[in-house]
Motif scaffolding. Structure first.
Motif, PDB file in Angstrom:
ATOM      1  N   LEU A  33       0.748  -1.154   0.074  1.00  0.00           N
ATOM      2  CA  LEU A  33       0.016   0.054  -0.105  1.00  0.00           C
ATOM      3  C   LEU A  33       0.862   1.255   0.010  1.00  0.00           C
ATOM      4  O   LEU A  33       0.630   2.372  -0.629  1.00  0.00           O
ATOM      5  N   GLY A  34       2.140   1.440   0.600  1.00  0.00           N
ATOM      6  CA  GLY A  34       3.162   2.181   0.590  1.00  0.00           C
ATOM      7  C   GLY A  34       3.413   2.636  -0.783  1.00  0.00           C
ATOM      8  O   GLY A  34       3.263   3.811  -1.366  1.00  0.00           O
ATOM      9  N   ILE A  35       3.696   1.469  -1.495  1.00  0.00           N
ATOM     10  CA  ILE A  35       4.047   1.552  -3.089  1.00  0.00           C
ATOM     11  C   ILE A  35       2.958   2.356  -3.717  1.00  0.00           C
ATOM     12  O   ILE A  35       3.088   3.197  -4.700  1.00  0.00           O
TER      13      ILE A  35
ATOM     14  N   ILE B 145       0.506   4.188  -2.733  1.00  0.00           N
ATOM     15  CA  ILE B 145       0.341   5.834  -2.751  1.00  0.00           C
ATOM     16  C   ILE B 145       1.563   6.433  -3.282  1.00  0.00           C
ATOM     17  O   ILE B 145       0.931   7.438  -3.710  1.00  0.00           O
ATOM     18  N   ALA B 146       2.610   5.911  -3.167  1.00  0.00           N
ATOM     19  CA  ALA B 146       3.811   6.685  -3.947  1.00  0.00           C
ATOM     20  C   ALA B 146       3.762   6.844  -5.385  1.00  0.00           C
ATOM     21  O   ALA B 146       3.632   7.721  -5.937  1.00  0.00           O
TER      22      ALA B 146
ATOM     23  N   PHE C 132       0.577   6.433  -6.978  1.00  0.00           N
ATOM     24  CA  PHE C 132      -0.452   7.489  -7.118  1.00  0.00           C
ATOM     25  C   PHE C 132      -0.285   9.116  -7.226  1.00  0.00           C
ATOM     26  O   PHE C 132      -0.552   9.466  -7.952  1.00  0.00           O
ATOM     27  N   ARG C 133       0.896   9.191  -6.085  1.00  0.00           N
ATOM     28  CA  ARG C 133       1.253  10.587  -6.183  1.00  0.00           C
ATOM     29  C   ARG C 133       2.220  10.756  -7.358  1.00  0.00           C
ATOM     30  O   ARG C 133       1.981  11.928  -7.954  1.00  0.00           O
TER      31      ARG C 133
ATOM     32  N   VAL D 207      -4.205   4.041 -10.462  1.00  0.00           N
ATOM     33  CA  VAL D 207      -4.055   2.799  -9.824  1.00  0.00           C
ATOM     34  C   VAL D 207      -4.418   1.697 -10.653  1.00  0.00           C
ATOM     35  O   VAL D 207      -4.419   0.634 -10.278  1.00  0.00           O
TER      36      VAL D 207
ATOM     37  N   LEU E 225      -6.332  -0.707   6.895  1.00  0.00           N
ATOM     38  CA  LEU E 225      -5.411   0.155   5.987  1.00  0.00           C
ATOM     39  C   LEU E 225      -5.889   0.115   4.584  1.00  0.00           C
ATOM     40  O   LEU E 225      -5.737   0.948   3.927  1.00  0.00           O
TER      41      LEU E 225
ATOM     42  N   VAL F 238      -6.442   3.444   2.113  1.00  0.00           N
ATOM     43  CA  VAL F 238      -5.594   3.504   0.846  1.00  0.00           C
ATOM     44  C   VAL F 238      -6.786   3.873  -0.258  1.00  0.00           C
ATOM     45  O   VAL F 238      -6.564   4.855  -1.016  1.00  0.00           O
TER      46      VAL F 238
ATOM     47  N   LEU G 184      -7.979   7.164  -0.120  1.00  0.00           N
ATOM     48  CA  LEU G 184      -6.906   8.122  -0.332  1.00  0.00           C
ATOM     49  C   LEU G 184      -6.836   8.169  -1.641  1.00  0.00           C
ATOM     50  O   LEU G 184      -6.498   9.522  -2.356  1.00  0.00           O
ATOM     51  N   VAL G 185      -6.518   7.366  -2.261  1.00  0.00           N
ATOM     52  CA  VAL G 185      -6.577   7.329  -3.800  1.00  0.00           C
ATOM     53  C   VAL G 185      -7.976   7.582  -4.397  1.00  0.00           C
ATOM     54  O   VAL G 185      -8.855   7.024  -3.924  1.00  0.00           O
TER      55      VAL G 185
ATOM     56  N   GLY H  23       9.905   0.698   5.596  1.00  0.00           N
ATOM     57  CA  GLY H  23       9.512   0.558   4.551  1.00  0.00           C
ATOM     58  C   GLY H  23       8.310   1.429   3.927  1.00  0.00           C
ATOM     59  O   GLY H  23       8.540   2.285   3.015  1.00  0.00           O
ATOM     60  N   ALA H  24       7.424   1.136   4.494  1.00  0.00           N
ATOM     61  CA  ALA H  24       6.028   1.824   4.202  1.00  0.00           C
ATOM     62  C   ALA H  24       6.040   3.369   4.427  1.00  0.00           C
ATOM     63  O   ALA H  24       5.454   4.197   3.658  1.00  0.00           O
TER      64      ALA H  24
ATOM     65  N   MET I 220       8.255   4.876   1.969  1.00  0.00           N
ATOM     66  CA  MET I 220       7.378   4.809   0.546  1.00  0.00           C
ATOM     67  C   MET I 220       6.192   5.866   0.656  1.00  0.00           C
ATOM     68  O   MET I 220       6.056   6.441  -0.497  1.00  0.00           O
ATOM     69  N   ALA I 221       5.563   6.008   1.618  1.00  0.00           N
ATOM     70  CA  ALA I 221       4.429   6.677   1.531  1.00  0.00           C
ATOM     71  C   ALA I 221       4.933   8.217   2.055  1.00  0.00           C
ATOM     72  O   ALA I 221       3.879   9.017   1.711  1.00  0.00           O
ATOM     73  N   LYS I 222       6.182   8.436   2.189  1.00  0.00           N
ATOM     74  CA  LYS I 222       6.278  10.087   2.742  1.00  0.00           C
ATOM     75  C   LYS I 222       6.270  10.895   1.657  1.00  0.00           C
ATOM     76  O   LYS I 222       6.536  10.535   0.390  1.00  0.00           O
TER      77      LYS I 222
ATOM     78  N   ARG J  33       7.898  13.511  -0.668  1.00  0.00           N
ATOM     79  CA  ARG J  33       9.050  13.988  -1.065  1.00  0.00           C
ATOM     80  C   ARG J  33       9.129  15.414  -1.333  1.00  0.00           C
ATOM     81  O   ARG J  33       8.212  16.297  -1.817  1.00  0.00           O
TER      82      ARG J  33
END
Lengths: 89, 172
Positions: free
Chosen positions: A66-68, A70-71, A73-74, A79, B68, B72, B75-76, B163-164, B167-169, B171
């Motif tokens: 899910l982190g990937i 989100i990154a 999608f940004r 998606v 979670l 998401v 969020l998207v 990692g999560a 990754m979600a931070k 930039r």
């Protein structure tokens, strides 16, 4: 078995990456049922312990995946698996 | 008898939920059906006398992972995806892979059925006293014979967490 197959179908056929991840969770659950069933059959808790590890892995995988997403999608505003073609020739 | 009925009840819910999850267009609906499937799986765990896994399944999967997922999904932005085709153009790949896996299981059943001295592998139900209430036994096994895998799993979780976050931070 049916759960596992449905999960595989979902992984291959869905366009939305989030649903693909959910299908992976489905596959892991099918495996867990099998482990627990054999643990019950043989009266040994090792199967349950292993299922516990599978659950921990599933949690880690979901968090990173899910982190990937989100990154991604940004960066790309999508998606859908079809539109992830940065590495396509 | 009641055992069997309960199993088919839970299994039916699980399979139906999975089918609906894969075929729904809206990702939120998919998530809801996945939750139904996971709860039914938890029921099957309880029936198989894995009380600890039953609790873990509900707390961790339904309470943690699915929240979670839903976060998401919120969020998207999904409004775009809703109007597009649901499935990728990989129908034939999916069909072939599924058929191959089904055939594999079929062959497995067939060959074990042909083995000498064994009939069709219908496993008889385990005797009722085979696995007594066993959260304690699970813990003992986890912290003695499986201590190293346990520690490795904890490191894995730490790595996944970092990692999560990375990754979600955002930039700069």
């Amino acid at each position: 078995m049916a759960l596992f197959l449905l999960g595989v179908i979902g992984v291959i056929m869905r366009r939305n990456v989030i649903v693909v991840l959910m299908s992976i969770e489905l596959i892991l659950n099918a495996v867990n049922i099998n482990l627990v069933a054999f643990s019950r059959l043989y009266g040994d808790v090792a199967g349950q312990v292993f299922a516990l590890f599978v659950i921990a892995d599933a949690a880690a995988e979901a968090a990173v995946g899910l982190g990937i997403i989100i990154a991604f999608f940004r960066n790309r505003e999508t998606v859908l698996a079809d539109e992830m073609d940065l590495l396509k020739w | 008898m009641l055992d069997k009925a309960l199993f088919y009840f839970f299994a039916g819910i699980a399979v139906a939920g999975a089918a609906l999850m894969v075929t729904r267009r809206n990702a939120v609906h998919s998530a809801i059906f996945l939750i139904a499937t996971l709860l039914a799986t938890a029921g099957i765990f309880l029936q198989l006398r894995a009380e600890f896994l039953f609790i873990v399944q509900i707390i961790l999967y339904v309470g943690g992972i699915m929240v979670l997922f839903i976060f998401v999904i919120m969020l998207v932005n999904l409004d775009v995806a809703l109007h597009q085709i649901k499935f990728a153009r990989q129908k034939w790949v999916a069909l072939i892979v599924t058929l191959a896996l089904t055939a594999q299981v079929g062959v497995m059943f067939w060959t074990t059925g042909k083995m000498p001295g064994q009939g069709f592998p219908i496993l008889t139900a385990a005797p009722a006293n085979r696995l007594p209430p066993n959260a304690e036994a699970v813990a003992k096994s986890l912290f003695s014979s499986y201590l190293l895998p346990f520690e490795i799993a904890s490191v894995l979780l730490l790595v996944a967490m970092i990692g999560a976050v990375v990754m979600a931070k955002k930039r700069e």
